[in-house]
Write an enzyme that holds these catalytic residues in place. Structure first.
Site, PDB file in Angstrom:
ATOM      1  N   LYS A   9       0.831  -1.203   0.000  1.00 22.98           N
ATOM      2  CA  LYS A   9       0.000   0.000   0.000  1.00 22.98           C
ATOM      3  C   LYS A   9       0.874   1.265   0.000  1.00 22.98           C
ATOM      4  CE  LYS A   9      -3.851  -2.315   2.400  1.00 22.98           C
ATOM      5  NZ  LYS A   9      -4.862  -2.187   3.478  1.00 22.98           N
ATOM      6  N   TYR A  49     -12.220  -1.842  -3.714  1.00 21.25           N
ATOM      7  CA  TYR A  49     -12.723  -2.099  -2.356  1.00 21.25           C
ATOM      8  C   TYR A  49     -14.248  -2.029  -2.277  1.00 21.25           C
ATOM      9  CZ  TYR A  49      -8.213  -2.259   0.120  1.00 21.25           C
ATOM     10  OH  TYR A  49      -6.974  -2.629   0.614  1.00 21.25           O
ATOM     11  N   PHE A  57     -15.326   3.364   7.064  1.00 22.73           N
ATOM     12  CA  PHE A  57     -13.974   3.758   6.655  1.00 22.73           C
ATOM     13  C   PHE A  57     -13.760   3.735   5.142  1.00 22.73           C
ATOM     14  CE2 PHE A  57     -13.922  -0.787   7.876  1.00 22.73           C
ATOM     15  CZ  PHE A  57     -13.435  -1.383   6.722  1.00 22.73           C
ATOM     16  N   ARG A  85      -1.865 -14.184   3.985  1.00 21.56           N
ATOM     17  CA  ARG A  85      -2.636 -13.604   5.098  1.00 21.56           C
ATOM     18  C   ARG A  85      -1.897 -13.792   6.426  1.00 21.56           C
ATOM     19  NH1 ARG A  85      -6.956 -10.248   4.039  1.00 21.56           N
ATOM     20  NH2 ARG A  85      -7.661 -10.767   6.127  1.00 21.56           N
ATOM     21  N   ASN A 112      -1.917  -0.043   7.026  1.00 19.58           N
ATOM     22  CA  ASN A 112      -1.381  -1.326   7.484  1.00 19.58           C
ATOM     23  C   ASN A 112      -0.537  -2.040   6.419  1.00 19.58           C
ATOM     24  OD1 ASN A 112      -3.417  -2.121   5.808  1.00 19.58           O
ATOM     25  ND2 ASN A 112      -4.644  -3.143   7.374  1.00 19.58           N
ATOM     26  N   HIS A 115      -1.887  -5.577   1.456  1.00 23.31           N
ATOM     27  CA  HIS A 115      -3.171  -6.217   1.189  1.00 23.31           C
ATOM     28  C   HIS A 115      -2.924  -7.642   0.729  1.00 23.31           C
ATOM     29  CE1 HIS A 115      -7.191  -6.964  -0.501  1.00 23.31           C
ATOM     30  NE2 HIS A 115      -6.536  -7.557  -1.486  1.00 23.31           N
ATOM     31  N   GLU A 126      -9.792  -9.974  -7.750  1.00 22.23           N
ATOM     32  CA  GLU A 126      -8.705  -9.000  -7.579  1.00 22.23           C
ATOM     33  C   GLU A 126      -7.564  -9.179  -8.586  1.00 22.23           C
ATOM     34  OE1 GLU A 126      -7.646  -9.316  -3.435  1.00 22.23           O
ATOM     35  OE2 GLU A 126      -9.527  -8.401  -2.780  1.00 22.23           O
TER      36      GLU A 126
HETATM   37  P1  IDP Z   1      -7.802  -6.891   5.466  1.00 28.11           P
HETATM   38  O1  IDP Z   1      -6.973  -5.935   4.637  1.00 28.11           O
HETATM   39  O2  IDP Z   1      -7.025  -7.422   6.641  1.00 28.11           O
HETATM   40  O3  IDP Z   1      -8.432  -7.978   4.630  1.00 28.11           O
HETATM   41  P2  IDP Z   1     -10.432  -5.654   5.589  1.00 28.11           P
HETATM   42  O4  IDP Z   1     -11.387  -5.852   6.702  1.00 28.11           O
HETATM   43  O5  IDP Z   1     -10.725  -6.343   4.298  1.00 28.11           O
HETATM   44  O6  IDP Z   1      -8.980  -6.037   6.134  1.00 28.11           O
HETATM   45  O7  IDP Z   1     -10.331  -4.092   5.334  1.00 28.11           O
HETATM   46  C1  IDP Z   1      -9.694  -3.595   4.174  1.00 28.11           C
HETATM   47  C2  IDP Z   1      -8.785  -2.468   4.582  1.00 28.11           C
HETATM   48  O8  IDP Z   1      -9.580  -1.409   5.108  1.00 28.11           O
HETATM   49  C3  IDP Z   1      -7.793  -2.779   5.713  1.00 28.11           C
HETATM   50  O9  IDP Z   1      -6.623  -3.430   5.279  1.00 28.11           O
HETATM   51  C4  IDP Z   1      -7.500  -1.400   6.255  1.00 28.11           C
HETATM   52  O10 IDP Z   1      -6.587  -0.679   5.422  1.00 28.11           O
HETATM   53  C5  IDP Z   1      -8.878  -0.746   6.154  1.00 28.11           C
HETATM   54  N1  IDP Z   1      -9.652  -0.895   7.402  1.00 28.11           N
HETATM   55  C6  IDP Z   1     -10.211  -2.023   7.901  1.00 28.11           C
HETATM   56  N2  IDP Z   1     -10.855  -1.804   9.057  1.00 28.11           N
HETATM   57  C7  IDP Z   1     -10.708  -0.476   9.302  1.00 28.11           C
HETATM   58  C8  IDP Z   1     -11.161   0.380  10.354  1.00 28.11           C
HETATM   59  O11 IDP Z   1     -11.818  -0.037  11.310  1.00 28.11           O
HETATM   60  N3  IDP Z   1     -10.807   1.695  10.258  1.00 28.11           N
HETATM   61  C9  IDP Z   1     -10.080   2.199   9.218  1.00 28.11           C
HETATM   62  N4  IDP Z   1      -9.648   1.424   8.205  1.00 28.11           N
HETATM   63  C10 IDP Z   1      -9.950   0.099   8.243  1.00 28.11           C
HETATM   64 MG    MG Z   2      -9.836  -7.795   3.103  1.00 23.71          MG
END
Ligand code: IDP
Ligand code: MG
Length: 137
Positions: A9, A49, A57, A85, A112, A115, A126
Site C-alpha cells: 500500500k 474495495y 472507513f 494472510r 497497514n 493487502h 482482484e
Molecule cells: P484486510 O486488509 O485485513 O483484509 P479488511 O477488513 O478487508 O482487512 O479491510 C480492508 C482495509 O480497510 C484494511 O486493510 C484497512 O486498510 C482498512 N480498514 C479495515 N478496518 C478499518 C477500520 O476499522 N478503520 C479504518 N480502516 C480500516
Molecule cells: Mg480484506
C-alpha cells in the site's frame, strides 16, 4: 498451486519496504508471478474495495489507497492465500502476531502496509482487476 493478489500500500511504498515485503513472501516459499507499480485513481480504489462500500472507513480507505503509488503483485504457491494472510498479520497491527508484516511496520488499522486476497473468490476478482492473462508468468 494457488494464486493470490497482494498490494504494498502507499504507506509501505513511502516507508521503503517494498523489498522487505517481497522478501518475506519469497522466504516463505511463495513465488512472484506478476508485479507492477501503479497509482490508483480514487475511482479505481473505490471499485477495488467495493465490498467495503457500506463501511464507515470506505471514504478514508480509498483516499489513502489513491494517495500515492502502490505495488500490485500476483503471488503463487501452495496455499498462497492463507500463507500471505498469515505473513501479513491481523488487519489491526495491535492485534497482529509478532513477526508479521503488520506487527512490524503498520502504524494503525487503516495504514497497514499490505493487502492480500482473503479467499479464492476475492483472488478471482482482484487478480484480473490488475493483470491480464499474458501479464501473469
Ligand atoms: P484486510 O486488509 O485485513 O483484509 P479488511 O477488513 O478487508 O482487512 O479491510 C480492508 C482495509 O480497510 C484494511 O486493510 C484497512 O486498510 C482498512 N480498514 C479495515 N478496518 C478499518 C477500520 O476499522 N478503520 C479504518 N480502516 C480500516
Ligand atoms: Mg480484506
Amino acid at each position: 498451486m494457488e494464486r493470490t493478489l497482494s498490494i504494498v500500500k502507499p504507506d509501505g511504498v513511502k516507508k521503503n519496504i517494498i523489498g522487505e515485503v517481497i522478501r518475506r513472501f519469497e522466504s516463505a516459499g511463495l513465488r512472484i508471478a506478476a508485479l507492477k507499480m501503479i497509482r490508483l485513481s480514487m475511482d479505481e480504489a473505490k471499485r477495488f474495495y467495493i465490498v467495503h462500500k457500506d463501511k464507515p472507513f470506505y471514504g478514508s480507505l480509498t483516499e489513502f489507497m489513491s494517495s500515492g503509488p502502490v505495488v500490485v503483485m500476483v503471488i503463487e504457491g501452495k496455499d498462497a492465500i492463507s500463507k500471505v494472510r498469515e505473513l501479513m498479520g491481523d488487519t489491526n497491527p495491535q492485534n497482529a502476531a509478532p513477526g508479521t508484516i503488520r506487527a512490524d511496520f503498520a502504524s494503525d488499522v487503516e495504514h497497514n502496509i499490505v493487502h492480500g486476497s482473503d479467499s479464492p473468490e476475492s483472488a478471482g476478482f482482484e487478480i484480473p482487476y490488475f493483470f491480464s492473462a499474458v501479464e501473469i508468468c
